[in-house]
Enzyme design. Structure first.
Site, PDB file in Angstrom:
ATOM      1  N   THR A  38       1.961   5.176   0.141  1.00 39.31           N
ATOM      2  CA  THR A  38       1.499   6.398   0.813  1.00 39.31           C
ATOM      3  C   THR A  38       0.369   7.052   0.024  1.00 39.31           C
ATOM      4  O   THR A  38       0.516   7.324  -1.173  1.00 39.31           O
ATOM      5  CB  THR A  38       2.664   7.407   0.894  1.00 39.31           C
ATOM      6  OG1 THR A  38       3.802   6.732   1.387  1.00 39.31           O
ATOM      7  CG2 THR A  38       2.310   8.579   1.787  1.00 39.31           C
ATOM      8  N   GLU A  39      -0.753   7.313   0.698  1.00 36.07           N
ATOM      9  CA  GLU A  39      -1.892   8.003   0.092  1.00 36.07           C
ATOM     10  C   GLU A  39      -2.381   7.322  -1.192  1.00 36.07           C
ATOM     11  O   GLU A  39      -2.949   7.962  -2.064  1.00 36.07           O
ATOM     12  CB  GLU A  39      -1.535   9.474  -0.211  1.00 36.07           C
ATOM     13  CG  GLU A  39      -0.937  10.243   0.967  1.00 36.07           C
ATOM     14  CD  GLU A  39      -1.946  10.532   2.077  1.00 36.07           C
ATOM     15  OE1 GLU A  39      -3.152  10.416   1.824  1.00 36.07           O
ATOM     16  OE2 GLU A  39      -1.509  10.864   3.187  1.00 36.07           O
ATOM     17  N   LEU A  40      -2.121   6.032  -1.292  1.00 30.75           N
ATOM     18  CA  LEU A  40      -2.485   5.234  -2.478  1.00 30.75           C
ATOM     19  C   LEU A  40      -1.908   5.799  -3.785  1.00 30.75           C
ATOM     20  O   LEU A  40      -2.535   5.710  -4.849  1.00 30.75           O
ATOM     21  CB  LEU A  40      -4.009   5.083  -2.609  1.00 30.75           C
ATOM     22  CG  LEU A  40      -4.744   4.333  -1.502  1.00 30.75           C
ATOM     23  CD1 LEU A  40      -6.181   4.048  -1.931  1.00 30.75           C
ATOM     24  CD2 LEU A  40      -4.056   3.031  -1.125  1.00 30.75           C
ATOM     25  N   TRP A  89      -5.418   8.939  -3.364  1.00 32.69           N
ATOM     26  CA  TRP A  89      -6.787   8.929  -2.841  1.00 32.69           C
ATOM     27  C   TRP A  89      -7.183  10.285  -2.272  1.00 32.69           C
ATOM     28  O   TRP A  89      -8.196  10.405  -1.617  1.00 32.69           O
ATOM     29  CB  TRP A  89      -6.998   7.778  -1.847  1.00 32.69           C
ATOM     30  CG  TRP A  89      -6.410   7.896  -0.469  1.00 32.69           C
ATOM     31  CD1 TRP A  89      -5.614   8.894   0.018  1.00 32.69           C
ATOM     32  CD2 TRP A  89      -6.616   6.988   0.630  1.00 32.69           C
ATOM     33  NE1 TRP A  89      -5.302   8.665   1.330  1.00 32.69           N
ATOM     34  CE2 TRP A  89      -5.906   7.491   1.735  1.00 32.69           C
ATOM     35  CE3 TRP A  89      -7.322   5.792   0.783  1.00 32.69           C
ATOM     36  CZ2 TRP A  89      -5.879   6.833   2.980  1.00 32.69           C
ATOM     37  CZ3 TRP A  89      -7.287   5.155   2.016  1.00 32.69           C
ATOM     38  CH2 TRP A  89      -6.573   5.663   3.093  1.00 32.69           C
ATOM     39  N   ARG A 143       0.885  -1.167   0.000  1.00 32.17           N
ATOM     40  CA  ARG A 143       0.000   0.000   0.000  1.00 32.17           C
ATOM     41  C   ARG A 143       0.917   1.209   0.000  1.00 32.17           C
ATOM     42  O   ARG A 143       1.639   1.439   0.962  1.00 32.17           O
ATOM     43  CB  ARG A 143      -0.836  -0.070   1.283  1.00 32.17           C
ATOM     44  CG  ARG A 143      -1.828   1.011   1.467  1.00 32.17           C
ATOM     45  CD  ARG A 143      -1.246   2.195   2.186  1.00 32.17           C
ATOM     46  NE  ARG A 143      -2.316   3.176   2.379  1.00 32.17           N
ATOM     47  CZ  ARG A 143      -2.129   4.453   2.615  1.00 32.17           C
ATOM     48  NH1 ARG A 143      -0.916   4.940   2.690  1.00 32.17           N
ATOM     49  NH2 ARG A 143      -3.139   5.256   2.788  1.00 32.17           N
TER      50      ARG A 143
END
Lengths: 402, 446
Positions: free
Chosen positions: B145-147, B299, B143
């Site tokens: 950071t922040e997608l 995201w 995953r």
């Protein structure tokens, strides 16, 4: 709608923010179809005591009363002006005599003029406003640009001035305050119910002129600017101490003070004492293009006021693409976000922020560009609309009373 | 059959103190320890502890049918250890159930995937080690950071051996396609992609307490019906959100814990529904298509891009200055400096400098420990400048030290004396000393 407005100054014959505010507001009101007769005290040698003039725009009638009155005078500084003025037997003995004379002149004007609402700007015109209201039974709006507590920094409030302010506010049908900061002062010190006070923030004229000439000073130096009366209220001493601290870290900075005032001798001496006299410069009073040039030449503008009911100069600076650092103790901080804010007493914060704006290019650019967008939204049409709304309210209430 | 895949992001930054220009060269302590401790205590009480307790209850109550996944950043883990070890213990308990999967991310919650692939890989490895140590799992799903996602990042992540990755199911990525299927990135055919169903996720994360929302109040059975509606048009509903949604962003008295407590039961009422972890989802379902994403998606905000971190000149300047120091820091070998440098990479620092919401009216929505984005930038740049000075001093002293070591080496080496006596110049030795110097101080001028 016809408005009889009592003021102290009107550009080009003005010495500060009040004249600028009256000019911007009346122009915007006129654009919305409001008829304004603007009464100003104005001393011109050899001229008749009451002169009715028409302003250059041709929309606003400017009536002048011959007095020595200047807006921001304390009783003491008025005495000095009086001594300097020649052959003044026709003038009163003190500032209060002048206020009294203004009031009686106003009575006469009120009799002659046709109007719907009386609109007064600050304490010196309040008695004139009350008099006009009595004469014609028209609603009175008093506009508070500053209180005695701002001018004197809470200490040494002149009781007589305070009484006039208080009477004017109580006699008024509505009060306009230039900020929430000022509204709070009015409710706290003058016993006025908050719902009688309308906050109408000032605005700024858009600056279209750009001056490309580059001052020799700018070649090797960054410039930090102060514009305002050099008086206790404006915090010139904090500006000076911050300058000292900044210069300890960066010698290639010049500090310019635009304006004059009773603290000027003190600041001049203190600058010499601190050993920064060669880097701390006085430009005197400037207006018009000269003032715009000063803003454009500066890298950062500082408003270190101890108590600033509003503070139009930061908006002027922003409109001239110069970032600003403003005192949190100001009304203008209620309407702008894209700036840096400090407590006026915090010299460390102030000098640290000055250095930051000078050192960090990206910070300077972001502040400059965002502020210039932000200030565009603050046109005088907004306060003008609010004033018209207030006029309508007081007129409506007045008609019910009758 | 619809599987629900819950993923929670757990993160707390190391907030910086109001570092003044006058602190430069005088103080090397950049972090606001008191504030960080205070925030951690507050959120542990409001969110982490009650939420973990509830997740544990749900696993027990559903006989293990309920599942969830987390990624917990390094700064959050370190601050749990330091300030609220009971939170870390409760995560360890969850790990033991076997129903909770821990995902890999960059240790310091950074933008390194954009600025330095070397640093990106190192931080992933660092995080992986820590997760293994604490929770006994080796993460298989990544995953970012922040997608943050695009083709290039996907390819790099696949090369690191990951089997799956999370990304935002942004409309401009998917077009007509549904986020409720598994995809595969065009540049990483061996890796599967789980896309966030942002509508259903945001119903919980952002709209839950919003009274002006037409669906308010959101109940568990209503939500379960929306998920059931996916039946037949999708395999997996990915609900990705900040863990702080529970109790911190949405308050307990607005019923967020009740909602979470009832949701599994309501969802499992439908016999075709189940809960899956990300690893299970990518094993269970085939990829239904290929995604070709050249631009970077995240995201964040309506833009779903990087503008929250890199949208203005201050942010760009700050991030540039920071990553420019990478090689110097790494060749110096000071653990303290490397750690501080990495803490300065935490993406929140750049987020605080964002000016795009900083207009009238929006100010109050703007969650930021600083009064303005400008203040955030000033504190950050002052710190960066102090850090640069430390780095310079470190390099100089390393250089001095290396020089002294070489001198000592030369003096004590009898071989040298022998050559010296004979008047022979030993090229190999001077090359050796040069190499040694290089290894100590790097190849740069100091």
């Amino acid at each position: 709608m016809r408005i009889l407005m009592f003021g102290w100054e009107f550009p080009p014959l003005s010495s500060g923010g009040l004249g600028t505010a009256c000019y911007g507001l009346t122009k915007a009101l006129a654009n919305r179809g409001v008829d304004i007769t603007f009464v100003v005290p104005y001393a011109v040698e050899g001229e008749a005591e009451f002169v009715k003039l028409v302003s250059t725009s041709g929309i606003i009638k400017v009536r002048r009363i011959n007095t020595l009155l200047k807006p921001y005078m304390s009783s003491k500084s008025y005495g000095e002006v009086r001594r300097k003025a020649k052959g003044p037997s026709m003038y009163g003995q003190s500032l209060f005599d002048e206020v009294w004379r203004y009031m009686h002149a106003a009575e006469k004007i009120a009799e002659e003029e046709d109007f719907d609402v009386i609109h007064c700007h600050d304490w010196m015109t309040f008695q004139a406003g009350i008099m006009a209201k009595k004469k014609k039974h028209k609603p009175l709006v008093v506009h508070v640009h500053a209180t005695e507590f701002d001018r004197t920094g809470d200490t040494g409030v002149n009781q007589h001035v305070y009484e006039i302010e208080r009477k004017g506010m109580h006699a008024a049908d509505a009060i306009i305050a230039v900020s929430n900061y000022t509204k709070n002062k009015i409710t706290r010190h003058y016993g006025i119910a908050p719902d009688k006070i309308h906050v109408v923030h000032n605005a700024v004229e858009r600056s279209e002129k750009s001056f490309s000439e580059i001052s020799a000073l700018k070649k090797d130096n960054k410039i930090v600017l102060f514009v305002g009366r050099i008086t206790l209220q404006k915090g010139p001493d904090y500006f000076l101490y911050a300058a000292k601290k900044v210069l300890e870290h960066n010698k290639n900075v010049r500090f310019i003070m635009v304006g004059s005032g009773d603290m000027e001798p003190f600041i001049v001496e203190k600058a010499a004492e601190l050993g920064i006299a060669d880097k701390f410069l006085f430009a005197g009073f400037l207006q018009g293009d000269e003032l715009h040039k000063a803003y454009q030449m500066a890298d950062v503008y500082v408003l270190p006021s101890v108590s600033e009911p509003f503070g139009i100069t930061p908006l002027e600076s922003m409109a001239n693409n110069t970032p600003v650092i403003i005192s949190k103790q100001s009304g203008v901080s209620e309407v702008i976000n894209h700036c840096l804010k400090v407590d006026f007493w915090d010299i460390d914060q102030l000098s640290s922020k000055i250095l930051s704006v000078l050192n960090y290019k990206a910070l300077h650019e972001e502040l400059r560009d965002n502020a210039s967008l932000e200030v565009r939204k603050l046109s005088w049409d907004i306060p003008a609309q609010k004033c018209i709304h207030i006029y309508n309210q007081v007129l409506e209430r007045n008609s019910i009373k009758i | 059959m619809v599987s629900v895949c819950l993923y929670f992001q757990v993160h707390q930054p190391f907030r910086l103190r109001r570092y003044s220009i006058f602190d430069i060269g005088k103080s090397h302590d950049y972090f606001d320890h008191a504030k960080n401790q205070q925030v951690m205590h507050k959120i542990a009480k409001k969110c982490y502890l009650p939420a973990n307790k509830l997740i544990m209850d749900l696993i027990n109550r559903t006989d293990g049918k309920f599942k969830a996944s987390y990624s917990i950043t390094g700064p959050a883990l370190e601050q749990f250890e330091q300030y609220t070890p009971e939170v870390l213990d409760s995560f360890k308990e969850l790990a033991k159930t076997g129903n909770v999967e821990f995902l890999n991310e960059t240790y310091y919650h950074t933008l390194s995937s954009i600025f330095s692939k070397q640093e990106f890989a190192e931080q992933i490895a660092l995080h992986q080690r820590r997760i293994k140590e604490l929770f006994g799992q080796k993460p298989k799903v990544f995953r970012n950071t922040e997608l943050i996602f695009n083709n290039e990042i996907a390819n790099f992540v696949q090369q690191l051996g990951f089997k799956g990755m999370l990304a935002e199911g942004a409309d401009h990525v998917l077009g007509w396609r549904s986020p409720n299927f598994i995809y595969t990135p065009k540049t990483a055919p061996g890796m599967k992609l789980l896309l966030k169903n942002y509508r259903l996720s945001d119903d919980i994360a952002f709209r839950f307490s919003e009274k002006s929302w037409s669906e308010w109040p959101l109940t568990a059975d209503k939500f379960a019906n929306w998920v059931n509606a996916v039946n037949g048009n999708g395999d997996v509903v990915n609900l990705f959100m900040d863990y702080e949604t529970f109790g911190e962003h949405q308050w307990e008295d607005k019923g967020i814990f009740d909602f979470l407590g009832h949701m599994p039961k309501e969802l499992l009422r439908h016999p075709d529904n189940d809960f899956v972890t990300p690893s299970e989802a990518i094993t269970k379902y085939p990829a239904m298509g290929e995604l070709d994403v050249h631009h970077i998606v995240s995201w964040a905000d309506v833009e779903r891009d990087l503008s929250a971190w890199l949208g203005n000149r201050m942010q760009q300047e700050a991030v540039k200055e920071l990553y420019a120091m990478e090689q110097d820091i790494k060749s110096l070998g000071s653990r303290k400096l490397l750690e501080d440098w990495r803490k300065l990479q935490i993406s929140d620092h750049f987020y605080y400098m964002c000016t795009k919401w900083f207009n009238d009216g929006d100010v109050h929505k703007y969650f930021n420990p600083y009064d303005s984005p400008y203040e955030a930038f000033i504190a950050y740049m002052n710190i960066v400048n102090d850090f640069k000075m430390q780095l310079k001093e470190g390099k100089e002293s390393a250089y001095r030290k290396a020089s002294m070591e070489i001198d000592t080496l030369l003096k004590t080496n009898s071989k040298v004396n022998k050559y010296k006596n004979k008047g022979i110049k030993d090229n190999s030795l001077s090359r050796k000393s040069r190499d040694f110097r290089k290894s100590k101080v790097g190849n740069r001028k100091v």
